[in-house]
Design a protein around this motif. Structure first.
Motif, PDB file in Angstrom:
ATOM      1  N   THR A  25       0.824  -1.206   0.000  1.00  0.00           N
ATOM      2  CA  THR A  25       0.000   0.000   0.000  1.00  0.00           C
ATOM      3  C   THR A  25       0.859   1.257   0.000  1.00  0.00           C
ATOM      4  O   THR A  25       0.581   2.218  -0.731  1.00  0.00           O
ATOM      5  CB  THR A  25      -0.921   0.000   1.233  1.00  0.00           C
ATOM      6  N   ALA A  29       0.993   3.930  -3.030  1.00  0.00           N
ATOM      7  CA  ALA A  29       0.579   5.300  -2.721  1.00  0.00           C
ATOM      8  C   ALA A  29       1.641   6.298  -3.153  1.00  0.00           C
ATOM      9  O   ALA A  29       1.322   7.397  -3.637  1.00  0.00           O
ATOM     10  CB  ALA A  29       0.276   5.437  -1.235  1.00  0.00           C
ATOM     11  N   ASP A  34      -4.349   4.621  -5.485  1.00  0.00           N
ATOM     12  CA  ASP A  34      -5.105   4.150  -4.328  1.00  0.00           C
ATOM     13  C   ASP A  34      -5.146   2.621  -4.355  1.00  0.00           C
ATOM     14  O   ASP A  34      -4.704   1.977  -5.316  1.00  0.00           O
ATOM     15  CB  ASP A  34      -6.506   4.746  -4.299  1.00  0.00           C
ATOM     16  N   ALA A  35      -5.676   2.024  -3.301  1.00  0.00           N
ATOM     17  CA  ALA A  35      -5.583   0.575  -3.133  1.00  0.00           C
ATOM     18  C   ALA A  35      -6.263  -0.184  -4.265  1.00  0.00           C
ATOM     19  O   ALA A  35      -5.719  -1.163  -4.788  1.00  0.00           O
ATOM     20  CB  ALA A  35      -6.179   0.174  -1.789  1.00  0.00           C
ATOM     21  N   GLN A  36      -7.455   0.252  -4.668  1.00  0.00           N
ATOM     22  CA  GLN A  36      -8.188  -0.481  -5.695  1.00  0.00           C
ATOM     23  C   GLN A  36      -7.494  -0.358  -7.051  1.00  0.00           C
ATOM     24  O   GLN A  36      -7.292  -1.357  -7.754  1.00  0.00           O
ATOM     25  CB  GLN A  36      -9.624   0.029  -5.797  1.00  0.00           C
ATOM     26  N   THR A  37      -7.105   0.855  -7.404  1.00  0.00           N
ATOM     27  CA  THR A  37      -6.400   1.054  -8.665  1.00  0.00           C
ATOM     28  C   THR A  37      -5.086   0.292  -8.669  1.00  0.00           C
ATOM     29  O   THR A  37      -4.694  -0.305  -9.677  1.00  0.00           O
ATOM     30  CB  THR A  37      -6.140   2.550  -8.900  1.00  0.00           C
TER      31      THR A  37
END
Length: 282
Positions: A25, A29, A34-37
């Motif tokens: 993560t 970042a 972001d996490a989903q992307t």
């Protein structure tokens, strides 16, 4: 076949932890993701600047609208090369944090897993996601070699699984509803990470009930047999990788893999309480 499946299943946490650990993560970042992307970009980066349509096809069971929200936009923020590098850095850091690099038997486990992964390369036709990963260079660090070997074996098996689902006429959302009905992963996890609207999920479940595969939210005996047949055929399609080890080699890899997978789980690297989209695509 059972030894090969045990070897894959026991070593799978060594790969799957990459979808949960904070090391990943943080690195994504830093690249503006972001996490989903980051999930879609990191797993698809082996393709290069993958389009949403390529990922929808090869990842199979995600709501296409969610994929289109991530790609190709991710490539406006960073490059596939930087994502791949960040993913490997995160994997190495997390596995070292879990002490995987200090476990006895690492060299032998790497040797067997790598032999299987390299043997899979002789059977890459029709396995796009595996082939894209197999074209990447092998890392030098032993703990990363173990992670990469299992990554390749995971994608090899996953491509075969999608082929079976397609041949059986199982749609992406039907595969998820059937998976949820086994109870191996919580329905809430699958609905949150795969992002299908509730009304589509409910309509699919009703359709599967009409086919006699579900009773409420549980599999009927017919549903259990249907899904087991899919898993059995998936295992068969994964065998070309493990045949290179022979039965004794598969048994040995399964034996060696247990403490590595257990260390990942016990070390908190594989934590469903912090869901990410990418665990267990099957």
């Amino acid at each position: 076949m059972r030894a090969a499946r045990r070897a894959w299943r026991r070593l799978e946490p060594v790969h799957a932890m990459i979808y949960f650990v904070p090391e990943a993560t943080e690195r994504y970042a830093a690249l503006g993701l972001d996490a989903q992307t980051a999930y879609f970009a990191s797993r698809a980066a082996a393709f290069g600047r993958a389009s949403a349509e390529v990922v929808i096809a090869t990842f199979y069971n995600f709501n296409p609208d969610v994929v289109r929200g991530a790609l190709p936009g991710a490539w406006e923020k960073t490059s596939p090369e930087r994502v791949l590098a960040g993913r490997a850095e995160a994997a190495a850091a997390a596995l070292r944090r879990g002490g995987i690099d200090r476990l006895p038997g690492l060299a032998e486990t790497v040797s067997l897993a790598r032999r299987a992964a390299e043997a899979a390369g002789d059977h890459a036709q029709g396995r796009a996601l595996f082939a894209a990963h197999a074209a990447q260079p092998w890392p030098d660090e032993p703990v990363l070699q173990l992670w990469w070997a299992q990554t390749l074996l995971r994608e090899f098996r996953g491509d075969g699984h999608i082929a079976v689902l397609t041949a059986e006429g199982v749609t992406p959302i039907e595969a998820l509803v059937l998976h949820a009905a086994t109870g191996t992963l919580p329905k809430a996890f699958l609905t949150a990470t795969r992002a299908w609207p509730a009304e589509q999920w409910d309509a699919t479940a009703e359709r599967l009930r009409g086919r006699g595969l579900l009773d409420g939210e549980s599999l009927t005996p017919e549903g259990e047999a249907f899904r087991q047949a899919i898993e059995d055929r998936t295992d068969e399609l994964a065998l070309p990788a493990y045949t290179a080890l022979g039965e004794d080699g598969c048994e040995r890899l399964a034996e060696l893999a247990r403490p590595f997978g257990r260390a990942v789980v016990d070390g908190g690297l594989f934590n469903l309480a912090q869901p990410a989209p990418g665990v267990d695509p099957h």
